[in-house]
Design a protein around this motif. Structure first.
Motif, PDB file in Angstrom:
ATOM      1  N   ASP A 191       3.392 -20.418 -56.119  1.00  0.00           N
ATOM      2  CA  ASP A 191       4.277 -20.109 -54.994  1.00  0.00           C
ATOM      3  C   ASP A 191       4.068 -21.003 -53.779  1.00  0.00           C
ATOM      4  OD1 ASP A 191       5.477 -18.118 -56.421  1.00  0.00           O
ATOM      5  OD2 ASP A 191       4.215 -16.514 -55.595  1.00  0.00           O
ATOM      6  N   PHE A 192       2.939 -21.699 -53.707  1.00  0.00           N
ATOM      7  CA  PHE A 192       2.607 -22.430 -52.491  1.00  0.00           C
ATOM      8  C   PHE A 192       2.281 -23.901 -52.730  1.00  0.00           C
ATOM      9  CE2 PHE A 192       1.001 -18.056 -52.342  1.00  0.00           C
ATOM     10  CZ  PHE A 192       1.828 -17.534 -51.362  1.00  0.00           C
ATOM     11  N   GLN A 262       0.997 -18.977 -42.148  1.00  0.00           N
ATOM     12  CA  GLN A 262       2.377 -18.533 -41.940  1.00  0.00           C
ATOM     13  C   GLN A 262       3.368 -19.569 -42.441  1.00  0.00           C
ATOM     14  OE1 GLN A 262       3.357 -15.457 -40.991  1.00  0.00           O
ATOM     15  NE2 GLN A 262       1.159 -15.087 -41.209  1.00  0.00           N
ATOM     16  N   GLU A 263       3.094 -20.842 -42.246  1.00  0.00           N
ATOM     17  CA  GLU A 263       3.987 -21.888 -42.753  1.00  0.00           C
ATOM     18  C   GLU A 263       4.043 -21.865 -44.281  1.00  0.00           C
ATOM     19  OE1 GLU A 263       1.828 -22.295 -40.361  1.00  0.00           O
ATOM     20  OE2 GLU A 263       2.659 -23.515 -38.726  1.00  0.00           O
ATOM     21  N   LEU A 264       2.915 -21.594 -44.925  1.00  0.00           N
ATOM     22  CA  LEU A 264       2.898 -21.525 -46.384  1.00  0.00           C
ATOM     23  C   LEU A 264       3.664 -20.301 -46.881  1.00  0.00           C
ATOM     24  CD1 LEU A 264      -0.820 -22.536 -47.035  1.00  0.00           C
ATOM     25  CD2 LEU A 264       1.205 -23.911 -47.514  1.00  0.00           C
ATOM     26  N   ILE A 265       3.490 -19.182 -46.209  1.00  0.00           N
ATOM     27  CA  ILE A 265       4.193 -17.956 -46.608  1.00  0.00           C
ATOM     28  C   ILE A 265       5.703 -18.138 -46.461  1.00  0.00           C
ATOM     29  CG2 ILE A 265       4.611 -15.552 -45.949  1.00  0.00           C
ATOM     30  CD1 ILE A 265       1.635 -15.370 -45.225  1.00  0.00           C
ATOM     31  N   LYS A 266       6.122 -18.785 -45.370  1.00  0.00           N
ATOM     32  CA  LYS A 266       7.553 -18.980 -45.111  1.00  0.00           C
ATOM     33  C   LYS A 266       8.132 -20.180 -45.865  1.00  0.00           C
ATOM     34  CE  LYS A 266       7.137 -17.108 -40.417  1.00  0.00           C
ATOM     35  NZ  LYS A 266       7.230 -17.440 -38.967  1.00  0.00           N
ATOM     36  N   LYS A 267       7.292 -20.878 -46.628  1.00  0.00           N
ATOM     37  CA  LYS A 267       7.721 -22.074 -47.372  1.00  0.00           C
ATOM     38  C   LYS A 267       8.140 -23.210 -46.443  1.00  0.00           C
ATOM     39  CE  LYS A 267       7.326 -20.184 -51.532  1.00  0.00           C
ATOM     40  NZ  LYS A 267       6.885 -18.839 -51.156  1.00  0.00           N
ATOM     41  N   GLU A 268       7.693 -23.175 -45.189  1.00  0.00           N
ATOM     42  CA  GLU A 268       7.956 -24.295 -44.288  1.00  0.00           C
ATOM     43  C   GLU A 268       7.080 -25.490 -44.641  1.00  0.00           C
ATOM     44  OE1 GLU A 268       9.104 -21.497 -40.423  1.00  0.00           O
ATOM     45  OE2 GLU A 268       7.195 -22.567 -40.493  1.00  0.00           O
ATOM     46  N   ASN A 309     -13.262 -11.225 -45.141  1.00  0.00           N
ATOM     47  CA  ASN A 309     -12.017 -10.610 -45.608  1.00  0.00           C
ATOM     48  C   ASN A 309     -10.839 -11.565 -45.474  1.00  0.00           C
ATOM     49  OD1 ASN A 309     -13.495  -8.248 -45.995  1.00  0.00           O
ATOM     50  ND2 ASN A 309     -13.038  -7.502 -43.937  1.00  0.00           N
ATOM     51  N   SER A 310     -11.110 -12.864 -45.521  1.00  0.00           N
ATOM     52  CA  SER A 310     -10.075 -13.851 -45.246  1.00  0.00           C
ATOM     53  C   SER A 310      -8.976 -13.824 -46.294  1.00  0.00           C
ATOM     54  CB  SER A 310     -10.683 -15.258 -45.183  1.00  0.00           C
ATOM     55  OG  SER A 310     -11.278 -15.574 -46.427  1.00  0.00           O
ATOM     56  N   SER A 311      -7.866 -14.462 -45.927  1.00  0.00           N
ATOM     57  CA  SER A 311      -6.682 -14.487 -46.772  1.00  0.00           C
ATOM     58  C   SER A 311      -6.961 -15.106 -48.131  1.00  0.00           C
ATOM     59  CB  SER A 311      -5.577 -15.283 -46.070  1.00  0.00           C
ATOM     60  OG  SER A 311      -4.575 -15.677 -46.972  1.00  0.00           O
ATOM     61  N   PHE A 312      -6.147 -14.738 -49.110  1.00  0.00           N
ATOM     62  CA  PHE A 312      -6.289 -15.307 -50.443  1.00  0.00           C
ATOM     63  C   PHE A 312      -6.024 -16.806 -50.457  1.00  0.00           C
ATOM     64  CE2 PHE A 312      -1.932 -16.219 -51.661  1.00  0.00           C
ATOM     65  CZ  PHE A 312      -1.202 -15.429 -50.800  1.00  0.00           C
ATOM     66  N   PHE A 313      -5.367 -17.337 -49.416  1.00  0.00           N
ATOM     67  CA  PHE A 313      -5.135 -18.776 -49.367  1.00  0.00           C
ATOM     68  C   PHE A 313      -6.446 -19.545 -49.407  1.00  0.00           C
ATOM     69  CE2 PHE A 313      -1.073 -17.625 -47.165  1.00  0.00           C
ATOM     70  CZ  PHE A 313      -0.245 -18.134 -48.136  1.00  0.00           C
ATOM     71  N   ASP A 314      -7.499 -18.979 -48.766  1.00  0.00           N
ATOM     72  CA  ASP A 314      -8.768 -19.681 -48.736  1.00  0.00           C
ATOM     73  C   ASP A 314      -9.422 -19.745 -50.102  1.00  0.00           C
ATOM     74  OD1 ASP A 314      -8.529 -20.116 -46.035  1.00  0.00           O
ATOM     75  OD2 ASP A 314      -9.483 -18.238 -45.494  1.00  0.00           O
ATOM     76  N   LYS A 315      -8.929 -18.972 -51.062  1.00  0.00           N
ATOM     77  CA  LYS A 315      -9.520 -18.985 -52.397  1.00  0.00           C
ATOM     78  C   LYS A 315      -8.827 -19.985 -53.298  1.00  0.00           C
ATOM     79  CE  LYS A 315     -10.840 -14.097 -51.975  1.00  0.00           C
ATOM     80  NZ  LYS A 315     -10.453 -13.948 -50.609  1.00  0.00           N
ATOM     81  N   TYR A 316      -7.755 -20.613 -52.836  1.00  0.00           N
ATOM     82  CA  TYR A 316      -7.024 -21.572 -53.656  1.00  0.00           C
ATOM     83  C   TYR A 316      -7.834 -22.854 -53.814  1.00  0.00           C
ATOM     84  CZ  TYR A 316      -2.587 -19.299 -54.447  1.00  0.00           C
ATOM     85  OH  TYR A 316      -1.594 -18.481 -54.903  1.00  0.00           O
TER      86      TYR A 316
END
Length: 316
Positions: A191-192, A262-268, A309-316
């Motif tokens: 997705d990202f 937020q940019e990744l979530i919004k696909k910006e 408790n950071s976002s799952f983005f940091d696990k990518y």
């Protein structure tokens, strides 16, 4: 022992007169007579044993000693005023944390999460001030600072204690429109993210960070990609500026994922390659070498919990 501190009224009169270069305007600001201002400054000069002002046709000017003294006491008087307002507003409970922080981390990571600290510790008020340079605690009225730097910079920061927070790893990101412009048949792997080939990556225009001239060269070397012009491209000082430029299809930038959630979530923005560069810089919470205060300790504990408790983005 008697302390070598002049009267507070004399300091306030001097600060006001130095700010306006006028005894008249100082008297209006302080709601006292001009003669009272003059008398207080005379007493201060007698206490110091030197002149702070010289008279001119249009008012007064600071002497070299006066300029130095004004520069020194102005932040201290501001600190006394702020501390007084803080203790009055908190009624002796809790207090204020005056925190210096690097700009993009403040706006992109800290501020969106700070409401949780406020909810957990309503007795503590956090004041933020940003800077891209190391915070000098003897020049700025800060209790602590969050700074992104190298271990060498931290080791040579005198009179401080540091708390490691996290490494500053960066990934290449750009707008999805830029990828489609160059590679209309490219497909996202999740997705990202895209997983562009080495040949595709070297075709995209680059965005450079002003303070880290060789960061793209480091990334391409890590990936073993022979890029012909790794130093080309627009230069911008802050990660936030790079994110805006990338969002407007100007090029591909290396940015920590945690700062562009937020940019990744919004696909910006999308990740062009999942290969991340482990930076030599890290984020630290820094305070003076004096014993850590309960307020700073609460903030350190909270921010470390947020990182766990950071976002799952940091696990990518």
């Amino acid at each position: 022992m008697r302390r070598n501190i002049p009267s507070l009224q004399g300091l306030l009169c001097f600060e006001a007169a130095a700010k306006h270069l006028s005894y008249t305007f100082a008297s209006q600001e302080l709601f006292i007579t001009q003669s009272a201002v003059s008398r207080q400054i005379q007493q201060l000069e007698q206490f110091l044993g030197l002149s702070l002002f010289t008279r001119t046709r249009h008012g007064v000017e600071l002497t070299p000693a006066g300029q130095q003294y004004y520069k020194s006491i102005k932040p201290l008087l501001l600190g006394i005023e702020q501390s007084t307002l803080d203790v009055m507003s908190h009624k002796g409970l809790g207090g204020t944390l005056k925190l210096g922080v690097v700009p993009t981390f403040a706006t992109r990571w800290l501020l969106p999460k700070l409401h949780r600290f406020n909810a957990n510790h309503p007795e503590i008020t956090v004041h933020l001030e940003t800077s891209t340079k190391p915070f000098l605690f003897n020049e700025h009225i800060f209790d602590a600072a969050i700074y992104a730097g190298t271990q060498q910079q931290i080791d040579h920061w005198p009179g401080t204690q540091t708390h490691f927070l996290m490494k500053e790893d960066v990934v290449p990101v750009c707008s999805p429109q830029l990828i489609q412009q160059y590679f209309p048949h490219a497909q996202m792997v999740d997705d990202f993210s895209y997983d562009l080939t080495d040949d595709q990556l070297i075709q995209l225009p680059l965005l450079q960070q002003t303070t880290r001239h060789g960061i793209w060269q480091e990334w391409f070397e890590m990936c073993q990609i022979p890029h012909p012009k790794p130093y080309d491209g627009q230069r911008h000082e802050l990660f936030s500026m790079l994110a805006v430029a990338a969002h407007h299809h100007m090029g591909m930038a290396l940015i920590p994922q945690m700062l562009i959630e937020q940019e990744l979530i919004k696909k910006e923005l999308v990740i062009a390659s999942r290969r991340r560069l482990e930076g030599v810089r890290s984020y630290y919470l820094v305070h003076s070498s004096q014993e850590i205060t309960p307020i700073i300790q609460k903030f350190v504990d909270w921010i470390k919990q947020e990182l766990e408790n950071s976002s799952f983005f940091d696990k990518y």
